[in-house]
Motif scaffolding. Structure first.
Motif, PDB file in Angstrom:
ATOM      1  N   ASN A 183       3.955-104.800  31.739  1.00  0.00           N
ATOM      2  CA  ASN A 183       4.607-104.383  32.984  1.00  0.00           C
ATOM      3  C   ASN A 183       5.993-103.812  32.733  1.00  0.00           C
ATOM      4  OD1 ASN A 183       2.500-104.998  34.665  1.00  0.00           O
ATOM      5  ND2 ASN A 183       3.179-107.084  35.038  1.00  0.00           N
ATOM      6  N   LEU A 184       6.655-104.241  31.673  1.00  0.00           N
ATOM      7  CA  LEU A 184       8.006-103.764  31.384  1.00  0.00           C
ATOM      8  C   LEU A 184       8.017-102.445  30.636  1.00  0.00           C
ATOM      9  CD1 LEU A 184       9.829-107.078  30.411  1.00  0.00           C
ATOM     10  CD2 LEU A 184      10.020-105.802  32.534  1.00  0.00           C
ATOM     11  N   GLN A 185       6.910-102.114  29.966  1.00  0.00           N
ATOM     12  CA  GLN A 185       6.867-100.866  29.220  1.00  0.00           C
ATOM     13  C   GLN A 185       6.759 -99.703  30.190  1.00  0.00           C
ATOM     14  OE1 GLN A 185       3.591-101.276  26.545  1.00  0.00           O
ATOM     15  NE2 GLN A 185       4.697-102.606  25.154  1.00  0.00           N
ATOM     16  N   PRO A 186       7.447 -98.606  29.878  1.00  0.00           N
ATOM     17  CA  PRO A 186       7.391 -97.450  30.791  1.00  0.00           C
ATOM     18  C   PRO A 186       5.971 -96.909  30.871  1.00  0.00           C
ATOM     19  CG  PRO A 186       8.627 -96.925  28.787  1.00  0.00           C
ATOM     20  CD  PRO A 186       8.277 -98.367  28.718  1.00  0.00           C
ATOM     21  N   GLY A 187       5.524 -96.676  32.075  1.00  0.00           N
ATOM     22  CA  GLY A 187       4.184 -96.124  32.281  1.00  0.00           C
ATOM     23  C   GLY A 187       4.201 -94.611  32.307  1.00  0.00           C
ATOM     24  N   GLU A 188       3.041 -94.028  32.598  1.00  0.00           N
ATOM     25  CA  GLU A 188       2.967 -92.577  32.649  1.00  0.00           C
ATOM     26  C   GLU A 188       3.683 -92.014  33.878  1.00  0.00           C
ATOM     27  OE1 GLU A 188      -0.710 -93.638  32.168  1.00  0.00           O
ATOM     28  OE2 GLU A 188      -0.750 -93.244  30.044  1.00  0.00           O
ATOM     29  N   LEU A 199       0.984-116.908  25.696  1.00  0.00           N
ATOM     30  CA  LEU A 199       0.795-115.587  25.098  1.00  0.00           C
ATOM     31  C   LEU A 199       0.220-114.600  26.114  1.00  0.00           C
ATOM     32  CD1 LEU A 199      -0.549-116.592  21.590  1.00  0.00           C
ATOM     33  CD2 LEU A 199       1.702-115.693  22.153  1.00  0.00           C
ATOM     34  N   ASP A 200      -0.670-115.072  26.972  1.00  0.00           N
ATOM     35  CA  ASP A 200      -1.231-114.210  28.013  1.00  0.00           C
ATOM     36  C   ASP A 200      -0.142-113.745  28.973  1.00  0.00           C
ATOM     37  OD1 ASP A 200      -3.377-112.915  29.366  1.00  0.00           O
ATOM     38  OD2 ASP A 200      -3.358-114.528  30.859  1.00  0.00           O
ATOM     39  N   HIS A 201       0.731-114.671  29.374  1.00  0.00           N
ATOM     40  CA  HIS A 201       1.841-114.305  30.267  1.00  0.00           C
ATOM     41  C   HIS A 201       2.803-113.331  29.579  1.00  0.00           C
ATOM     42  CE1 HIS A 201       0.793-116.846  33.592  1.00  0.00           C
ATOM     43  NE2 HIS A 201       0.759-117.921  32.829  1.00  0.00           N
ATOM     44  N   MET A 202       3.082-113.559  28.306  1.00  0.00           N
ATOM     45  CA  MET A 202       3.962-112.651  27.564  1.00  0.00           C
ATOM     46  C   MET A 202       3.360-111.248  27.507  1.00  0.00           C
ATOM     47  SD  MET A 202       5.398-114.961  24.418  1.00  0.00           S
ATOM     48  CE  MET A 202       5.540-113.530  23.417  1.00  0.00           C
ATOM     49  N   TYR A 203       2.056-111.184  27.269  1.00  0.00           N
ATOM     50  CA  TYR A 203       1.384-109.888  27.204  1.00  0.00           C
ATOM     51  C   TYR A 203       1.508-109.153  28.542  1.00  0.00           C
ATOM     52  CZ  TYR A 203      -2.295-106.410  27.051  1.00  0.00           C
ATOM     53  OH  TYR A 203      -2.989-105.230  27.133  1.00  0.00           O
ATOM     54  N   LYS A 204       1.274-109.884  29.633  1.00  0.00           N
ATOM     55  CA  LYS A 204       1.370-109.269  30.955  1.00  0.00           C
ATOM     56  C   LYS A 204       2.785-108.781  31.240  1.00  0.00           C
ATOM     57  CE  LYS A 204      -2.452-111.803  32.987  1.00  0.00           C
ATOM     58  NZ  LYS A 204      -2.857-112.881  33.892  1.00  0.00           N
ATOM     59  N   LEU A 205       3.771-109.576  30.866  1.00  0.00           N
ATOM     60  CA  LEU A 205       5.159-109.167  31.080  1.00  0.00           C
ATOM     61  C   LEU A 205       5.507-107.936  30.253  1.00  0.00           C
ATOM     62  CD1 LEU A 205       6.945-112.632  31.177  1.00  0.00           C
ATOM     63  CD2 LEU A 205       6.665-111.018  33.071  1.00  0.00           C
TER      64      LEU A 205
END
Length: 155
Positions: free
Chosen positions: A143-148, A134-140
């Motif tokens: 990182n995949l969500q568009p940032g500012e 779950l921690d790895h999924m959260y990190k992925l």
């Protein structure tokens, strides 16, 4: 605690630690719990194999009790080897089911899960794996969500 006095020949319920201690000193004979019977354990194992979900176990500490009683008092338990095998089969079925559930949970990217009828020992066997996954999924995901900013990230 305050235990005793004990009367010879009369069964009495005591904590497991005391029963094992007395058994080791050859001061008592252990009577296994009602569910520690070949026929009942076969029913439990078969029911667990049939159901997709986890079935209720006869004791929340079935694995621990079986291990302790069979290690220290197998001479007082009829068909001890069969009981050991049946409990191990049930354990293996439940752990396999738990791994499949965890795999499905991770693949479907779920946010929460309902774990009915699991014992603490069963949860602890996959707890580390599941929390790390779950921690790895959260990190992925983060990182995949568009940032500012539109800048790319180096990995």
């Amino acid at each position: 605690g305050d235990l005793g006095p004990f009367n010879p020949g009369l069964p009495v319920e005591v904590p497991v630690w005391l029963a094992i201690s007395l058994k080791q000193r050859q001061k008592c004979r252990l009577i296994p719990p009602e569910w520690m019977d070949v026929e009942k354990l076969e029913e439990i194992r078969d029911q667990e194999r049939k159901e997709d979900t986890f079935t209720p176990m006869p004791s929340p500490y079935y694995m621990e009790l079986t291990k302790l009683l069979l290690n220290y008092a197998s001479d007082n338990i009829p068909k001890a080897d069969e009981i050991r095998t049946l409990v191990k089969d049930t354990w293996d079925t439940r752990i396999a089911k738990l791994r499949l559930s965890a795999d499905s949970f991770v693949r479907q990217q779920e946010a929460h899960a309902k774990l009915d009828n699991l014992t603490l020992m069963e949860i602890n066997t996959t707890g580390t794996f599941l929390t790390q996954a779950l921690d790895h999924m959260y990190k992925l995901r983060t990182n995949l969500q568009p940032g500012e900013s539109a800048e790319s990230q180096d990995f």
